[in-house]
Enzyme design. Structure first.
Site, short mmCIF file in Angstrom:
data_model
loop_
_atom_site.label_atom_id
_atom_site.label_comp_id
_atom_site.label_asym_id
_atom_site.label_seq_id
_atom_site.Cartn_x
_atom_site.Cartn_y
_atom_site.Cartn_z
N THR A 245 0.80 -1.22 0.00
CA THR A 245 0.00 0.00 0.00
C THR A 245 0.83 1.26 0.00
O THR A 245 1.99 1.26 0.35
CB THR A 245 -0.82 0.03 1.31
OG1 THR A 245 -1.39 -1.22 1.51
CG2 THR A 245 -1.84 1.09 1.32
N THR A 246 0.16 2.35 -0.32
CA THR A 246 0.63 3.67 0.12
C THR A 246 -0.56 4.36 0.77
O THR A 246 -1.60 4.52 0.12
CB THR A 246 1.12 4.52 -1.05
OG1 THR A 246 2.02 3.74 -1.83
CG2 THR A 246 1.84 5.76 -0.56
#
Lengths: 236, 278
Positions: free
Chosen positions: A39-40
């Site tokens: 993820t970011t």
């Protein structure tokens, strides 16, 4: 199982299986491969509220299990959480906190504080840290302290920060945030900043991608917005 | 290396009395595998293609019908679409035993809930119950599900992973053939499709799994769930793998084997003068 940051091949083995254990792929005694949000995610305080942002890619190993997922989940009216790590763990954790905070709000008879929500997340994350893979950013608005961002990383600590950024893509943009963040930004300025930073991370990190989802929480309202993957301000 | 844990002090003893789940045997199995080379048994798994879509006023699920045991096809025409409630069905991939047990348990739970509340069961209830259970077992119950249903709030489609994470989507595929099926879905799905177009699309996606994935095969099963009619399984909606040639067995002509001798024995003797008692 996929971890937050890409590490060596040995460390990417399935959890609960000890090192060097000769499990085969068709083995029923081994747990199934987990779904994780490589993820970011980020959240930034500004003058009068917070902006939260996330990409939308959920992966199982090398396969994108969901290209339009929502990693920003609602906890209460004005409190939200960005999730990263194992999808199952963070969803379960959020479910518990939604339950407890909902009961707490009824007993209290008014809106709960972001501090309380973050503390609930921390309690459960810390007490079960051996069994969880959950990185969380709790953010929201309350009348007591205004817009707030709390970072709850893997070990289960809780830190109040002006901005937080987590997930496998976070490493690519922390320098950018350090150099461009300043306290007291306007709402529009802050939103643009978050969207830009996420685009940079998504273009460099293979486990992040899809669309940019953002959420702006202020005293009066919660605004959700999305930029489609082919209309990003910064492309690959 | 794994060590079997022995209590060291009162803290460990207290810990052992706290209750809850113990994954001690999982550690033991890993230890046995590492030290003694004892391999745990394997179960029948369905290397599968399953998928589901939401169309204008229905949810459509589909599945292939192959069940495998290692490299062997264990069942050529098994049923992977499971009944949960009149308006909720689920397609399953993963360990066959786990899937059957889990869906049957959910069916009974939901029926009891329906009778207790006197209302139509909702899809979100089933999703929450399934995901809580799967999360509790930390991925050791090998159930990957595509759950679809039509309730008072409209059509819903979810995918649920063995670790208990859930996603709500307009179209989804799971199982070993999910990549092949997703290629078809991504190219052709459109949310304004009619039910008939939807049925054709899911069947095409499953066919792509049947032909391009080794773990999938057999026929195509389809399930259409509508608001008024509830769920309706179309068993073997398509049969792309029908047997073309049947082994022909002609009867042997009389006299193929010579008769050497003939003996007729009386095996039952019937007495005719039996008096009936009253």
């Amino acid at each position: 199982m996929d971890f937050l940051a890409p590490r060596s091949a040995q460390e990417q083995m399935v959890r609960h299986v000890e090192e060097g254990c000769p499990y085969r792929a068709d083995d029923v005694m081994a747990p199934e491969q987990a779904v994780s949000t490589g993820t970011t995610i980020m959240a930034v305080e500004f003058d009068g509220g917070v902006v939260m942002g996330a990409d939308s890619r959920t992966s199982t190993g090398q396969y994108v299990a969901n290209r339009a997922s929502r990693k920003i989940s609602k906890v209460h009216d004005k409190i939200f959480v960005c999730r990263c790590g194992s999808a199952a763990d963070t969803q379960a954790l959020t479910g518990f906190v939604v339950n407890y905070l909902g009961q707490h709000a009824v007993e209290l008879g008014k809106q709960p504080t972001v501090n309380t929500a973050a503390n609930l997340f921390k309690m459960i994350a810390y007490n079960n840290k051996d069994n969880l893979l959950a990185g969380l950013i709790v953010a929201g608005y309350d009348d007591k302290r205004g817009g707030q961002v709390y970072s709850i990383p893997l070990g289960g600590s809780r830190i109040r920060v002006p901005w937080a950024c987590d997930g496998s893509g976070s490493g690519y943009i922390k320098g950018f945030i350090d150099s461009h963040y300043r306290p007291g930004m306007s709402k529009a300025e802050c939103l643009e900043f978050v969207q830009k930073a996420l685009c940079f991370a998504m273009s460099r990190d293979g486990s992040s991608g899809g669309v940019v989802r953002t959420l702006v929480i202020t005293k009066d309202k919660v605004e959700e917005s999305m930029i489609e993957g082919n209309k990003l301000p910064f492309g690959p | 290396m794994v060590q079997v844990e022995e209590p060291q002090d009162y803290v460990d003893v207290l810990q052992s009395h706290r209750g809850g789940f113990s994954f001690e045997n999982c550690k033991r199995n890993a230890y046995l595998a590492a030290q003694a080379g004892i391999k745990p048994p394997t179960a029948m798994k369905s290397g599968t293609t399953i998928c589901g879509i939401v169309v204008k006023d229905a949810v459509i699920l589909a599945a292939d019908t192959r069940a495998t045991n290692g490299p062997m096809v264990a069942d050529k025409n098994c049923e992977k679409l499971h009944y949960i409630a009149k308006n909720i069905y689920c397609a399953g991939a993963g360990t066959a035993a786990d899937l059957q047990h889990t869906t049957e348990m959910m069916e009974s739970q939901i029926e009891l809930l329906r009778m207790a509340t006197g209302t139509q069961p909702r899809v979100c209830t089933v999703v929450k119950r399934l995901s809580s259970m799967l999360f509790k077992y930390q991925g050791y119950i090998g159930c990957a599900l595509v759950l679809g249903g039509f309730d008072v709030t409209g059509p819903h489609l979810y995918q649920i992973y063995p670790h208990g994470s859930t996603d709500k989507l307009p179209f989804t595929t799971m199982g070993s053939g999910s990549l092949a099926a997703m290629a078809i879905m991504e190219a052709e799905y459109n949310e304004n499709m009619s039910i008939e177009e939807g049925k054709k699309l899911v069947a095409k996606a499953i066919r792509s799994g049947i032909f391009n994935d080794l773990g999938s095969g057999g026929n195509v099963d389809v399930c259409v769930i509508t608001k008024d009619a509830g769920g309706n399984i179309l068993r073997n909606y398509e049969k792309p793998n029908e047997r073309k040639f049947r082994a022909q067995h002609k009867a042997f002509p009389k006299g193929t084997t010579p008769v050497i001798k003939e003996t007729i024995m009386k095996l039952v003797s019937v007495e005719t003068d039996v008096v009936m008692r009253d």
